[in-house]
Motif scaffolding. Structure first.
Motif, PDB file in Angstrom:
ATOM      1  N   SER A   1       0.813  -1.422   0.037  1.00 10.98           N
ATOM      2  CA  SER A   1       0.047   0.098   0.109  1.00 10.98           C
ATOM      3  C   SER A   1       0.837   1.399  -0.090  1.00 10.98           C
ATOM      4  N   GLY A   2       1.818   1.285   0.708  1.00 15.15           N
ATOM      5  CA  GLY A   2       2.935   2.461   0.783  1.00 15.15           C
ATOM      6  C   GLY A   2       3.524   2.533  -0.570  1.00 15.15           C
ATOM      7  N   PHE A   3       3.815   1.523  -1.059  1.00 15.13           N
ATOM      8  CA  PHE A   3       4.503   1.653  -2.485  1.00 15.13           C
ATOM      9  C   PHE A   3       3.410   2.214  -3.523  1.00 15.13           C
ATOM     10  N   VAL A   4       2.312   1.773  -3.431  1.00 13.28           N
ATOM     11  CA  VAL A   4       1.107   2.166  -4.575  1.00 13.28           C
ATOM     12  C   VAL A   4       0.978   3.794  -4.261  1.00 13.28           C
ATOM     13  N   VAL A   5       0.811   4.290  -3.161  1.00 13.48           N
ATOM     14  CA  VAL A   5       0.685   5.507  -2.647  1.00 13.48           C
ATOM     15  C   VAL A   5       1.884   6.426  -2.966  1.00 13.48           C
ATOM     16  N   TYR A   6       2.989   5.754  -2.701  1.00  8.92           N
ATOM     17  CA  TYR A   6       4.261   6.628  -3.131  1.00  8.92           C
ATOM     18  C   TYR A   6       4.432   6.750  -4.716  1.00  8.92           C
ATOM     19  N   GLY A   7       4.003   5.426  -5.381  1.00  9.17           N
ATOM     20  CA  GLY A   7       4.135   5.699  -6.971  1.00  9.17           C
ATOM     21  C   GLY A   7       3.139   6.603  -7.538  1.00  9.17           C
ATOM     22  N   LEU A   8       1.991   6.326  -7.158  1.00  6.85           N
ATOM     23  CA  LEU A   8       0.824   7.499  -7.599  1.00  6.85           C
ATOM     24  C   LEU A   8       1.349   8.640  -7.276  1.00  6.85           C
ATOM     25  N   TRP A   9       1.646   9.117  -6.172  1.00  7.01           N
ATOM     26  CA  TRP A   9       1.998  10.347  -5.725  1.00  7.01           C
ATOM     27  C   TRP A   9       2.991  11.043  -6.651  1.00  7.01           C
ATOM     28  N   ARG A  10       3.946  10.073  -6.738  1.00  8.05           N
ATOM     29  CA  ARG A  10       5.397  10.733  -7.647  1.00  8.05           C
ATOM     30  C   ARG A  10       4.662  10.749  -9.212  1.00  8.05           C
ATOM     31  N   TRP A  11       3.739   9.924  -9.685  1.00 11.11           N
ATOM     32  CA  TRP A  11       3.420  10.011 -10.737  1.00 11.11           C
ATOM     33  C   TRP A  11       2.364  11.192 -11.038  1.00 11.11           C
ATOM     34  N   LEU A  12       1.669  11.451 -10.134  1.00  8.57           N
ATOM     35  CA  LEU A  12       0.679  12.673 -10.305  1.00  8.57           C
ATOM     36  C   LEU A  12       1.247  13.835  -9.998  1.00  8.57           C
ATOM     37  N   SER A  13       2.325  14.103  -9.250  1.00 10.81           N
ATOM     38  CA  SER A  13       2.845  15.597  -9.025  1.00 10.81           C
ATOM     39  C   SER A  13       4.082  15.870 -10.014  1.00 10.81           C
TER      40      SER A  13
END
Lengths: 106, 240
Positions: free
Chosen positions: A94-106
């Motif tokens: 879950s941490g990885f998913v949020v981290y990845g999405l966050w980097r991808w979106l910002s």
């Protein structure tokens, strides 16, 4: 670099094996103080948190609470899932998913 | 069949849940170490010779950030000191064993093997079987950890640039996932908060000395909070 690593590992082996040998091999000469066993109880939480907090709040060295710091939401997500589910692997993912999405979106 | 085989296998079998639990950490450790720039031989040596997961993770983080040797050794000491407690607890079951047995079983002593063996030996009194049971758990945990480390190393080598993909985040996520469930206990929460604040404030001290300071502050905070909690409980009992 190589010698440094060799020394690092050799020291870690001596320290770790020494601790494990302590009572099993030299037990008749030692006693374990009660205050120490109490204190040991807090070592994992203290050491791990001491490693996490600077990495999550200041990944580049300076404290960074801006949306550009994906470490913070990722770490919070991993911690929250672990806190509520006690499922370590699910928390890491879950941490990885949020981290990845966050980097991808910002 | 040798009479030694059944207890050996029983020890390994009873460790099975621990083997499954350790597997992802072995892979993450191997991958992370390679991505941090630690050579494969050193990564494998850490698993084969130190064989203490949490201190191996901490060491990777410290080596990656250029910590001084004494800081790495001292941190290893603090992180692994709990094994002395296991060593003391298991001594009654090992006292009768020859020295070569005690030296070997000590090398393989981990959180997992301690949990499995202590639980089993408390309930049985056959000393000889006990040693083989203990050895079975030890060898299973050891082989398992080496296997998953190798897989992690191969993974790290076959996917270059994993560090750029944010693999360093894997370490933070792993540590957070381990610590978070413990925070339900008030004194542990105090220990974590205190350690976190000190680590943040002291993060620019040379050689990662801030980590040692933070760990000490955290442990002191936890012990103090525990003492305050127990003394306020006994006060309440007295007044009611």
């Amino acid at each position: 670099m190589s010698l440094q690593l060799l020394l690092t590992i050799a020291g870690m082996v001596v320290v770790t094996y020494g601790i494990r040998l302590s009572f099993l091999v030299f037990g008749h000469k030692l006693s374990f103080p009660a205050w120490l066993s109490r204190a040991l109880h807090y070592v994992p939480a203290a050491v791990l948190t001491a490693l996490i907090v600077p990495m999550a709040l200041a990944p580049q060295g300076a404290i960074d609470l801006s949306p550009g710091n994906a470490y913070l939401p990722g770490t919070l997500a991993a911690a929250a899932v672990a806190f509520f589910s006690r499922h370590t692997l699910a928390a890491i993912i879950s941490g990885f998913v949020v981290y990845g999405l966050w980097r991808w979106l910002s | 069949m040798s009479p030694r085989l059944p207890p050996l296998l029983a020890g390994a079998r009873d460790s099975l849940p621990m083997l499954v639990g350790a597997a992802p950490f072995g892979v993450i450790f191997g991958t992370l170490a390679i991505a941090t720039g630690i050579p494969a031989w050193a990564t494998l040596a850490l698993s084969a010779l130190v064989f203490a997961g949490s201190s191996q993770f901490v060491a990777v983080s410290l080596i990656g950030s250029g910590a001084a040797l004494p800081v790495i050794w001292l941190t290893t000491f603090v992180v692994n000191l709990r094994h002395a407690l296991y060593s003391a607890t298991l001594l009654p079951y090992a006292r009768h064993l020859p020295a070569r047995w005690r030296w070997s079983l000590a090398f393989w002593l981990t959180d997992e093997t301690f949990a499995v063996v202590e639980h089993q030996l408390r309930q049985q009194d056959n000393e000889f079987d006990g040693a083989w049971y203990w050895l079975g758990s030890s060898l299973a945990m050891y082989g398992n950890w080496q296997l998953w480390t190798i897989i992690g190393v191969l993974l790290g080598q076959s996917v270059p640039g994993l560090a750029d993909l944010g693999l360093d985040f894997a370490m933070v996520a792993t540590f957070a996932a381990i610590v978070a469930p413990q925070l339900k206990k008030r004194p542990v929460l105090v220990a974590a908060l205190q350690a976190g604040v000190v680590a943040l404030l002291a993060r620019e001290l040379p050689f990662k000395l801030g980590l040692m300071l933070a760990a000490l502050a955290g442990v002191a905070g936890g012990v103090l909070a525990e003492r305050l909690a127990t003394s306020s409980k006994s006060e309440m009992k007295e007044t009611t």
